[in-house]
Design a protein around this motif. Structure first.
Motif, short mmCIF file in Angstrom:
data_model
loop_
_atom_site.label_atom_id
_atom_site.label_comp_id
_atom_site.label_asym_id
_atom_site.label_seq_id
_atom_site.Cartn_x
_atom_site.Cartn_y
_atom_site.Cartn_z
N SER A 138 3.32 6.75 4.41
CA SER A 138 2.68 7.86 5.12
C SER A 138 3.73 8.71 5.82
O SER A 138 3.61 9.95 5.85
CB SER A 138 1.69 7.35 6.15
N VAL A 139 4.76 8.05 6.39
CA VAL A 139 5.83 8.82 7.03
C VAL A 139 6.49 9.73 6.00
O VAL A 139 6.72 10.91 6.24
CB VAL A 139 6.85 7.87 7.69
N GLN A 194 6.06 17.08 3.81
CA GLN A 194 5.20 18.25 4.02
C GLN A 194 5.56 19.04 5.26
O GLN A 194 4.98 20.09 5.50
CB GLN A 194 3.75 17.79 4.17
N SER A 195 6.48 18.50 6.07
CA SER A 195 6.74 19.14 7.37
C SER A 195 7.50 20.45 7.19
O SER A 195 8.22 20.64 6.21
CB SER A 195 7.54 18.19 8.25
N SER A 196 7.31 21.33 8.15
CA SER A 196 7.95 22.64 8.03
C SER A 196 9.46 22.53 8.23
O SER A 196 10.20 23.41 7.80
CB SER A 196 7.35 23.59 9.05
N GLU A 197 9.92 21.46 8.89
CA GLU A 197 11.35 21.32 9.14
C GLU A 197 12.14 21.22 7.83
O GLU A 197 13.29 21.64 7.74
CB GLU A 197 11.64 20.07 9.99
N PHE A 201 0.82 -1.20 0.00
CA PHE A 201 0.00 0.00 0.00
C PHE A 201 0.86 1.25 0.00
O PHE A 201 0.36 2.34 0.20
CB PHE A 201 -0.93 0.03 1.22
N LEU A 203 0.22 -2.96 5.58
CA LEU A 203 0.14 -1.88 6.57
C LEU A 203 1.52 -1.26 6.82
O LEU A 203 1.63 -0.05 7.00
CB LEU A 203 -0.47 -2.40 7.87
N VAL A 204 2.57 -2.09 6.85
CA VAL A 204 3.91 -1.52 7.06
C VAL A 204 4.29 -0.62 5.90
O VAL A 204 4.80 0.49 6.10
CB VAL A 204 4.95 -2.65 7.24
N ILE A 253 4.25 12.62 5.20
CA ILE A 253 4.18 13.65 6.24
C ILE A 253 5.50 14.41 6.32
O ILE A 253 5.52 15.63 6.48
CB ILE A 253 3.84 13.00 7.60
N VAL A 254 6.62 13.67 6.16
CA VAL A 254 7.91 14.33 6.32
C VAL A 254 8.16 15.34 5.20
O VAL A 254 8.64 16.44 5.46
CB VAL A 254 9.04 13.26 6.39
N GLY A 271 2.48 2.48 6.19
CA GLY A 271 3.10 3.31 7.22
C GLY A 271 4.33 4.02 6.69
O GLY A 271 4.49 5.23 6.88
N LEU A 272 5.21 3.27 6.00
CA LEU A 272 6.43 3.90 5.47
C LEU A 272 6.09 5.05 4.53
O LEU A 272 6.66 6.14 4.63
CB LEU A 272 7.27 2.85 4.71
#
Lengths: 357, 525
Positions: A146-147, A153-156, A83, A139-140, A150-151, A143-144
């Motif tokens: 999705s991380v 898109q992160s402001s960092e 996925f 699912l793993v 998210i990363v 998860g990978l």
């Protein structure tokens, strides 16, 4: 299911379909041009018009087909329910965007960099391969990815990835600029798709492909026959990641924008839809599915506007209910019936039936 | 008790630890994170963080429980579950803030149900037709399309008083704000468009056509069941509801507007639970059942369904987020508020002072209580009833249960309906705390999937434990965003930005799946 190639088939019978499709695809912009009153020279020069616009749509279809093809190898042929496939594409897209824009690297270095990133990404997925199977693997990988989603898109990391806006306007060399040399980009993406398809078909028909199919059908059996399925699965992941990475690279080059959307679950679902529409495990189905997916999305949006997403969802459900094995899969299943019917017709008129394959 | 044959207690504990090294390590690590907060933050902060975590866990549990029961029993990963949660919230909002719309909608829905319950009576006719497979499909689809178009045409002529998305002062958002400020205006009752009799007759004929199309396909070759007096009960109930709504619709609407919001909130909960149950049964029978042999296509089906629900909600309720006012029981602000200690729980205040901190009655106390009650009820259902026994047996070995002569298909429908009902119920519970937006479903679905994976995919207690762990971890990371996590290698504490919060939960899932692939509560297969 793909049958194994006959050992002594002529070159023409092996590449018949590919050659016809290729000629049709190359002729397509000129035919559109003639129909809408543009001379072939104008189409070649990339003048604005119907032909140029449809080429742009076809380029997107080719890139999506490349992406769907790579998912078909993982899910349809090897039977790994992943996925997180969007990450394969997004790593290619983001790596090229970051290297071209944020680092300012030259074009060819970027291309090599994308390939390296794709292999590294496949090895990351390979790390979890021996531990988890089935839904847990799904699912793993979800998860990978999705991380990753998210990363980026992160402001960092906004300095490199542009946070939730993405990277706008990656600098692309002039010779591959899709606004100037549309027909050239069209040919390049078509060539990439054709080469990838031929390689994939060769892999599936080779003994390696047989082991991949065996892994899908019954992994324990393949293991007990003495094949270390791990290496075969890893091989499929690496090949798939390279293809999807190149697709992401081409996407960045022709857009030239990278948005976080290509890393989200929606993008994986798009790949899943494409191969389900076309037929899982059929390779050609991935290409047909990509075309249906993109054109359906585009034309429903154009004709129906706001209600299009409902219609898109409804047509997916209709396809699932009425074309149980996808377009190509159902076609192949019916071909047997059709052949039997033709043979019966021939017998009726006293012609000897053709040897069925 | 010491006997020579059984190992001592300490030996048994050490054996269990050895066999579950991975689980023990994960639980110890999580316990360390949660308890270390006691020393780095104030007691009040810690208490509120734990309570918020439990509340998020309770909402996640309401979604994850259905998801895990459905997955365990029938191997269907229902990816539309989050969207059905969201739909429940919107329907609950309508009952709660705009009962007039709800009452207006109830009439055509009851009418359609009354006709739809007639399907078994059409079976003998459909069986008599003896059409071929292709013909029955064509006839079925044609009847269905004609019926659908007719029903839509008739439905638009019913007196529906809904909001106007074009004008801001008549949108759901403005209704929410008005109720929050306590100034609720009762909208004018709408009128029939054209003749009421024509609309009702066309609706009945349209739904009849849909049902007939369904019957032609479904009962093509089947020997029809003898019609049974029990089939009359739901029809009689629906017809009775139609008559009551036609006769007393407007006074009932006025009455609903006049009662306290607390009662209306509980009515919304009941409507969402019952509506979710019915919708779930319908989805299972019509969409999931034909696809049990093709699991990947089931995934695609539920995904497509999710898209449709999102777009439907956007069409009907509009795009922007809006809030759902808290029921009066949990919104008191007058004299003697906030309440103090345990006695304050029953004072009707919106907040209670408890262990140096202010606890919100609805967001923390009520949601956690509901979560615990649902957990107890479902556990009793699974452990103590006959259907629960079948569910437990079906999770372990479905073929065997089928071979023993249990009608598993019927249990499948029940469990799917129960799962969707719980999700819709959870949506109404979450509404006042989280607000309503078309995207709320996918966020909860992600948390619920993770909770399921952490607890063991097919284990019901695992889903509950996973939901609690996920909720707690999420809230502690959010808290760390403001206080910062001290890093040993740098003197600058690391403050994760809000967008990084989900990463912690996803990492928990990845670690759990890699260390114990079968989950904390799962069994190795």
């Amino acid at each position: 299911m793909t049958s194994f190639a006959p050992t002594r088939a002529s070159l023409w019978s092996r590449y018949r379909l590919v050659a016809v499709a290729l000629i049709a695809a190359v002729a397509f912009p000129f035919i559109v041009g003639l129909l809408s009153g543009q001379s072939p020279a104008a189409v070649l020069a990339g003048e604005a018009g119907n032909a140029k616009f449809l080429q742009g749509l076809a380029i997107e279809v080719f890139i999506l087909a490349l992406y769907a093809l790579s998912y078909d190898l993982v899910l349809g042929v090897t039977g790994l329910l992943s996925f997180g496939h969007a990450m394969f594409f997004a790593v290619g897209a983001y790596a090229s965007g970051i290297m071209l824009k944020s680092f300012g690297w030259p074009f060819w270095v970027t291309f090599i960099g994308v390939l390296v990133a794709a292999v590294v990404n496949a090895l990351l997925f390979g790390l979890v391969l021996p531990r988890v199977k089935g839904i847990a693997f799904a699912l793993v990988t979800l998860g990978l990815s999705s991380v990753f989603f998210i990363v980026v898109q992160s402001s960092e990391l906004a300095k490199y990835t542009g946070a939730d806006v993405g990277l706008q306007g990656a600098p692309v060399p002039e010779w591959i600029d899709t606004n100037v040399h549309r027909f050239r980009v069209y040919l390049i993406t078509l060539a990439a798709l054709t080469i990838a398809y031929l390689i994939y078909r060769a892999i599936v028909r080779a003994p390696t492909g047989a082991v991949l199919l065996a892994n899908r059908e019954n992994e324990e059996r393949a293991l007990s026959l003495g094949y270390n399925t791990f290496w075969f699965k890893l091989f499929a992941l690496v090949v798939s990641s390279l293809t999807a990475g190149v697709a992401g690279f081409l996407w960045t080059v022709q857009q030239p924008i990278v948005t976080p959307q290509v890393a989200g679950l929606g993008w994986t679902v798009a790949a899943l839809l494409m191969i389900l529409i076309g037929g899982v495990g059929t390779l050609t189905g991935a290409i047909v599915g990509a075309a249906v997916f993109r054109l359906l999305e585009y034309y429903l949006e154009r004709w129906f506007g706001g209600t299009a997403p409902v219609l898109v969802g409804a047509s997916y459900i209709a396809i699932v209910l009425f074309l149980p094995y996808g377009i190509v899969g159902t076609w192949r299943a019916r071909t047997v019936n059709r052949r039997q019917g033709l043979d019966r017709l021939r017998r009726l008129f006293g012609i000897r039936a053709r040897r069925s394959q | 008790m010491t006997t020579t044959t059984r190992p001592t207690v300490s030996r048994r504990i050490s054996n269990a630890l050895k066999q579950n090294r991975g689980r023990a390590a994960i639980i110890a690590a999580l316990a360390f994170i949660f308890l270390s907060g006691l020393f780095t933050m104030d007691t009040g902060d810690w208490v509120i963080t734990v309570l918020r975590g439990l509340a998020v866990g309770a909402i996640t549990f309401l979604v994850a429980s259905g998801l895990s029961l459905i997955f365990g029993l029938m191997d269907v990963l229902n990816l539309a579950h989050g969207e059905l949660f969201m739909l429940g919230a919107y329907v609950g909002w309508t009952v709660y803030v705009r009962p007039d719309t709800f009452m207006d909608m109830a009439l055509p829905v009851a009418l359609a149900l009354a006709v739809a319950f007639c399907a078994p009576f059409l079976a003998p006719i459909a069986g008599r037709l003896s059409l071929s497979v292709g013909a029955s499909r064509v006839v079925g689809v044609v009847l269905g399309v004609i019926g659908f178009l007719g029903a839509v045409w008739a439905f638009r002529r019913f007196p529906l008083s809904i909001w106007d998305l074009e004008q801001f002062d008549k949108t759901p958002t403005s209704d929410s704000i008005a109720l929050q400020q306590g100034v609720q205006t009762v909208p004018e009752p709408a009128a029939w468009t054209g003749s009421a009799v024509v609309a009702i007759v066309v609706l009945i004929l349209g739904v009849l056509a849909i049902v007939a199309g369904f019957a032609v396909v479904r009962y093509r070759t089947r020997v029809p069941e003898p019609t049974n007096a029990r089939n009359l009960i739901p029809i009689a109930a629906a017809v009775g509801a139609v008559v009551v709504l036609l006769a007393f619709g407007d006074p009932m609407t006025d009455w609903l507007y006049s009662i306290s919001t607390t009662y209306r909130f509980f009515l919304a909960l009941v409507v969402a639970l019952a509506g979710g149950f019915a919708l779930g049964a319908l989805i299972e029978i019509a969409l999931i059942r034909p696809l049990y042999d093709r699991p990947i296509y089931q995934l695609m089906m539920t995904l497509g369904l999710g898209f449709i629900v999102i777009e439907l909600v956007r069409e009907v309720w509009g795009r922007p987020e809006f809030s759902m006012p808290k029921p009066a029981l949990f919104a008191g602000t007058g004299d003697g508020c906030p309440g103090e200690g345990l006695g304050g729980l029953f004072s009707g205040c919106s907040t209670v002072k408890f262990l140096d901190t202010r606890v919100r009655m609805y967001n923390e106390v009520f949601i956690i209580t509901v979560g615990v009650i649902v957990l107890v009820i479902i556990t009793l259902l699974i452990k103590r009833t006959r259907i629960g026994m079948i569910i437990r047996a079906g999770v372990q070995d479905r073929e065997m249960v089928e071979a023993l002569g249990v009608n598993v298909r019927r249990v499948f429908t029940m469990v799917f309906a129960l799962g969707v009902g719980l999700a819709a119920f959870g949506g109404v519970i979450a509404g006042p705390a989280l607000g309503l937006s078309p995207e709320m479903g996918s966020r909860v679905l992600l948390l619920a999937l993770i909770a399921m994976a952490v607890g063991g995919l097919t284990s019901f207690p695992g889903a509950a434990a996973g939901a609690v762990l996920v909720g707690l971890l999420q809230q502690f990371v959010i808290k760390a965003g403001s206080t910062g996590i001290p890093l040993p290698w740098s003197d600058q504490p690391f403050q994760p930005s809000p967008s990084l919060v989900p990463v912690s939960v996803i990492l928990l899932m990845i670690v759990v799946l890699l260390v114990v692939p079968e989950g904390l509560y799962g069994r190795e297969e």
